[in-house]
Motif scaffolding. Structure first.
Motif, PDB file in Angstrom:
ATOM      1  N   MET A  16      74.105  44.169  25.831  1.00 15.09           N
ATOM      2  CA  MET A  16      73.120  43.894  26.846  1.00 15.09           C
ATOM      3  C   MET A  16      73.451  44.652  28.127  1.00 15.09           C
ATOM      4  N   PHE A  17      74.729  44.760  28.449  1.00 15.20           N
ATOM      5  CA  PHE A  17      75.141  45.473  29.651  1.00 15.20           C
ATOM      6  C   PHE A  17      74.742  46.940  29.561  1.00 15.20           C
ATOM      7  N   ASN A  18      74.871  47.523  28.362  1.00 15.36           N
ATOM      8  CA  ASN A  18      74.495  48.925  28.187  1.00 15.36           C
ATOM      9  C   ASN A  18      73.006  49.133  28.408  1.00 15.36           C
ATOM     10  N   SER A  19      72.193  48.193  27.976  1.00 13.17           N
ATOM     11  CA  SER A  19      70.753  48.345  28.166  1.00 13.17           C
ATOM     12  C   SER A  19      70.377  48.245  29.647  1.00 13.17           C
ATOM     13  N   ILE A  20      71.100  47.439  30.400  1.00 15.00           N
ATOM     14  CA  ILE A  20      70.837  47.344  31.837  1.00 15.00           C
ATOM     15  C   ILE A  20      71.217  48.642  32.531  1.00 15.00           C
TER      16      ILE A  20
ATOM     17  N   MET B 169      56.872  49.095  32.280  1.00 14.01           N
ATOM     18  CA  MET B 169      56.818  49.296  30.833  1.00 14.01           C
ATOM     19  C   MET B 169      58.207  49.531  30.229  1.00 14.01           C
ATOM     20  N   MET B 170      59.167  49.897  31.052  1.00 16.50           N
ATOM     21  CA  MET B 170      60.536  50.091  30.573  1.00 16.50           C
ATOM     22  C   MET B 170      61.400  48.872  30.880  1.00 16.50           C
ATOM     23  N   SER B 171      60.809  47.707  30.882  1.00 19.56           N
ATOM     24  CA  SER B 171      61.547  46.490  31.207  1.00 19.56           C
ATOM     25  C   SER B 171      62.466  46.075  30.056  1.00 19.56           C
ATOM     26  N   ILE B 172      63.392  45.200  30.381  1.00 18.60           N
ATOM     27  CA  ILE B 172      64.375  44.703  29.418  1.00 18.60           C
ATOM     28  C   ILE B 172      64.070  43.230  29.163  1.00 18.60           C
ATOM     29  N   THR B 173      63.968  42.850  27.897  1.00 13.20           N
ATOM     30  CA  THR B 173      63.758  41.452  27.539  1.00 13.20           C
ATOM     31  C   THR B 173      65.109  40.830  27.199  1.00 13.20           C
ATOM     32  N   LEU B 174      65.579  39.933  28.061  1.00 12.24           N
ATOM     33  CA  LEU B 174      66.865  39.276  27.829  1.00 12.24           C
ATOM     34  C   LEU B 174      66.728  38.118  26.853  1.00 12.24           C
ATOM     35  N   ALA B 175      65.650  37.388  26.960  1.00 15.73           N
ATOM     36  CA  ALA B 175      65.354  36.260  26.088  1.00 15.73           C
ATOM     37  C   ALA B 175      63.836  36.126  26.058  1.00 15.73           C
ATOM     38  N   PRO B 176      63.295  35.393  25.109  1.00 20.76           N
ATOM     39  CA  PRO B 176      61.846  35.213  25.101  1.00 20.76           C
ATOM     40  C   PRO B 176      61.358  34.608  26.422  1.00 20.76           C
ATOM     41  N   GLY B 177      60.501  35.330  27.107  1.00 22.13           N
ATOM     42  CA  GLY B 177      59.985  34.875  28.388  1.00 22.13           C
ATOM     43  C   GLY B 177      60.816  35.292  29.584  1.00 22.13           C
ATOM     44  N   LEU B 178      61.977  35.906  29.369  1.00 21.81           N
ATOM     45  CA  LEU B 178      62.841  36.348  30.459  1.00 21.81           C
ATOM     46  C   LEU B 178      62.910  37.872  30.434  1.00 21.81           C
ATOM     47  N   ILE B 179      62.147  38.488  31.337  1.00 25.80           N
ATOM     48  CA  ILE B 179      62.021  39.938  31.373  1.00 25.80           C
ATOM     49  C   ILE B 179      62.567  40.444  32.696  1.00 25.80           C
TER      50      ILE B 179
END
Length: 99
Positions: free
Chosen positions: A1-5, A55-65
């Motif tokens: 997850m850290f890499n995607s951020i 449009m390049m957002s990160i989804t951490l959990a369902p509903g948490l973008i």
């Protein structure tokens, strides 16, 4: 997850560089137009780049973008006036509401 951020932050930085280039080129071409036309154009440019960042957002959990539109909002606030900010905000809100 850290890499995607980190990747998303890098992409945002590249988008800001592209925004800077397009903004600089566009301002030379808009010198002949009125101030309102310039400000609306600035708002559209920043709004479109805000949409690209969204449009390049990160989804951490369902509903948490997580999206990184804030740097674009900051730059729009520095270079634009309230009219440009309103146009940018309207474009961004149309996309956010459609999500």
């Amino acid at each position: 997850m850290f890499n995607s951020i980190i990747l998303a932050m890098s992409e945002t930085l590249l988008i800001l560089f592209a925004l800077t280039f397009i903004f600089k080129q566009g301002m030379y071409r808009l010198d002949a137009y009125s101030l309102k036309v310039k400000q609306v154009t600035i708002g559209i440019i920043f709004g479109l780049f805000g949409i690209v960042n969204l449009m390049m957002s990160i989804t951490l959990a369902p509903g948490l973008i997580i999206d990184l539109r804030n740097p674009v909002v900051l730059v729009a606030g520095i270079f634009g006036d309230p009219l440009a900010h309103s146009v940018r905000q309207a474009l961004s809100h149309c996309i956010v509401c459609s999500l």
